[in-house]
Design a protein around this motif. Structure first.
Motif, PDB file in Angstrom:
ATOM      1  N   GLN A   1      -2.058  -3.771   0.811  1.00 27.64           N
ATOM      2  CA  GLN A   1      -3.318  -3.113   1.158  1.00 27.64           C
ATOM      3  C   GLN A   1      -3.043  -1.873   2.007  1.00 27.64           C
ATOM      4  O   GLN A   1      -3.673  -0.830   1.820  1.00 27.64           O
ATOM      5  N   TYR A   2      -2.097  -1.977   2.917  1.00 27.31           N
ATOM      6  CA  TYR A   2      -1.688  -0.831   3.750  1.00 27.31           C
ATOM      7  C   TYR A   2      -1.181   0.312   2.864  1.00 27.31           C
ATOM      8  O   TYR A   2      -1.553   1.477   3.049  1.00 27.31           O
ATOM      9  N   LYS A   3      -0.352  -0.007   1.872  1.00 30.19           N
ATOM     10  CA  LYS A   3       0.162   1.008   0.948  1.00 30.19           C
ATOM     11  C   LYS A   3      -0.992   1.659   0.184  1.00 30.19           C
ATOM     12  O   LYS A   3      -1.026   2.878   0.010  1.00 30.19           O
ATOM     13  N   SER A   4      -1.930   0.845  -0.285  1.00 28.31           N
ATOM     14  CA  SER A   4      -3.086   1.364  -1.013  1.00 28.31           C
ATOM     15  C   SER A   4      -3.904   2.307  -0.131  1.00 28.31           C
ATOM     16  O   SER A   4      -4.334   3.382  -0.576  1.00 28.31           O
ATOM     17  N   ASP A   5      -4.096   1.917   1.113  1.00 28.22           N
ATOM     18  CA  ASP A   5      -4.826   2.777   2.055  1.00 28.22           C
ATOM     19  C   ASP A   5      -4.087   4.090   2.283  1.00 28.22           C
ATOM     20  O   ASP A   5      -4.707   5.157   2.319  1.00 28.22           O
ATOM     21  N   LEU A   6      -2.757   4.021   2.435  1.00 21.87           N
ATOM     22  CA  LEU A   6      -1.968   5.243   2.620  1.00 21.87           C
ATOM     23  C   LEU A   6      -2.106   6.173   1.419  1.00 21.87           C
ATOM     24  O   LEU A   6      -2.250   7.395   1.583  1.00 21.87           O
ATOM     25  N   LYS A   7      -2.043   5.617   0.212  1.00 17.70           N
ATOM     26  CA  LYS A   7      -2.188   6.437  -0.992  1.00 17.70           C
ATOM     27  C   LYS A   7      -3.532   7.175  -0.986  1.00 17.70           C
ATOM     28  O   LYS A   7      -3.596   8.371  -1.276  1.00 17.70           O
ATOM     29  N   LYS A   8      -4.594   6.463  -0.642  1.00 14.16           N
ATOM     30  CA  LYS A   8      -5.930   7.068  -0.618  1.00 14.16           C
ATOM     31  C   LYS A   8      -6.031   8.153   0.446  1.00 14.16           C
ATOM     32  O   LYS A   8      -6.581   9.233   0.200  1.00 14.16           O
TER      33      LYS A   8
ATOM     34  N   TYR B   1      -4.093  11.248  -0.587  1.00 15.83           N
ATOM     35  CA  TYR B   1      -4.812  11.983  -1.633  1.00 15.83           C
ATOM     36  C   TYR B   1      -6.009  12.732  -1.044  1.00 15.83           C
ATOM     37  O   TYR B   1      -6.240  13.901  -1.369  1.00 15.83           O
ATOM     38  N   LYS B   2      -6.781  12.065  -0.184  1.00 21.79           N
ATOM     39  CA  LYS B   2      -7.957  12.711   0.417  1.00 21.79           C
ATOM     40  C   LYS B   2      -7.562  13.894   1.293  1.00 21.79           C
ATOM     41  O   LYS B   2      -8.242  14.909   1.314  1.00 21.79           O
ATOM     42  N   THR B   3      -6.462  13.749   2.034  1.00 23.43           N
ATOM     43  CA  THR B   3      -6.057  14.782   2.979  1.00 23.43           C
ATOM     44  C   THR B   3      -5.339  15.949   2.304  1.00 23.43           C
ATOM     45  O   THR B   3      -5.620  17.106   2.593  1.00 23.43           O
TER      46      THR B   3
ATOM     47  N   VAL C   1      -0.070   9.889  -5.194  1.00 21.00           N
ATOM     48  CA  VAL C   1       1.038   8.962  -4.974  1.00 21.00           C
ATOM     49  C   VAL C   1       0.861   7.794  -5.935  1.00 21.00           C
ATOM     50  O   VAL C   1      -0.164   7.120  -5.930  1.00 21.00           O
ATOM     51  N   GLU C   2       1.869   7.582  -6.770  1.00 24.59           N
ATOM     52  CA  GLU C   2       1.820   6.485  -7.733  1.00 24.59           C
ATOM     53  C   GLU C   2       2.114   5.151  -7.056  1.00 24.59           C
ATOM     54  O   GLU C   2       1.437   4.155  -7.289  1.00 24.59           O
ATOM     55  N   ASP C   3       3.144   5.149  -6.200  1.00 27.59           N
ATOM     56  CA  ASP C   3       3.514   3.915  -5.513  1.00 27.59           C
ATOM     57  C   ASP C   3       4.220   4.254  -4.206  1.00 27.59           C
ATOM     58  O   ASP C   3       4.716   5.377  -4.028  1.00 27.59           O
ATOM     59  N   ILE C   4       4.265   3.299  -3.310  1.00 33.34           N
ATOM     60  CA  ILE C   4       4.947   3.441  -2.033  1.00 33.34           C
ATOM     61  C   ILE C   4       5.917   2.279  -1.902  1.00 33.34           C
ATOM     62  O   ILE C   4       5.547   1.128  -2.144  1.00 33.34           O
ATOM     63  N   TYR C   5       7.153   2.599  -1.527  1.00 33.83           N
ATOM     64  CA  TYR C   5       8.187   1.583  -1.343  1.00 33.83           C
ATOM     65  C   TYR C   5       8.659   1.594   0.103  1.00 33.83           C
ATOM     66  O   TYR C   5       8.815   2.649   0.697  1.00 33.83           O
TER      67      TYR C   5
END
Length: 155
Positions: A126-133, A136-138, A143-147
């Protein structure tokens, strides 16, 4: 003379009681030095371990050495090395050029979190999903994925 012996025995018992109390107190507190020393946390965690920052995928960008003080919870700090897998190479080039601003965004967002939001794998997803959003907004980077190449929560 009997009173003198009784007084000496009494003083000896009091002295032993005080020493025992101090020893128990120090043991319960974890020793004479504070056991929470965070000054060298970044160096102590995987100090000798060097993980390559360059991936073979041209759409990956690395954000290394993220060290954040968390807002609350069981843990006080998070240390991570993060890789962003971008949807295209042009976004990878853009995020690489702007990595300091991305680092700042990640640090600001993560420092608002309670450590309980990062303790379990589903919460980290969920943290990764939030970071992606947020990225993108900023910045408009997709971002396709975060590792996480390294991920440590510490007290």
């Amino acid at each position: 003379m009997n009173k003198m012996k009784i007084l000496l025995i009494f003083l000896l018992v009091v002295f032993l009681a005080i020493v025992t109390y101090i020893a128990i107190f120090v043991y319960q507190q974890g020793g004479m030095t504070p056991n929470k020393n965070y000054t060298n946390f970044a160096n102590a965690v995987s100090a000798k371990l060097k993980i390559p920052t360059l991936g073979t995928d041209p759409t990956e960008a690395a954000l290394n050495g993220v060290l954040v003080t968390l807002r609350g919870g069981q843990f006080g700090y998070m240390k991570a090395d993060i890789t962003f897998k971008m949807k295209n190479e042009s976004d990878e080039k853009k995020i690489e050029k702007n990595m300091q601003a991305v680092r700042n965004l990640v640090l600001q967002y993560t420092s608002t979190l309670d450590s309980t939001r990062l303790m379990y794998p589903n919460q980290r997803e969920q943290y990764k999903s939030d970071l992606k959003k947020i990225i993108y907004k900023t910045f408009g980077y997709e971002v396709e994925d975060i590792y996480f190449r390294n991920f440590v929560l510490a007290q």
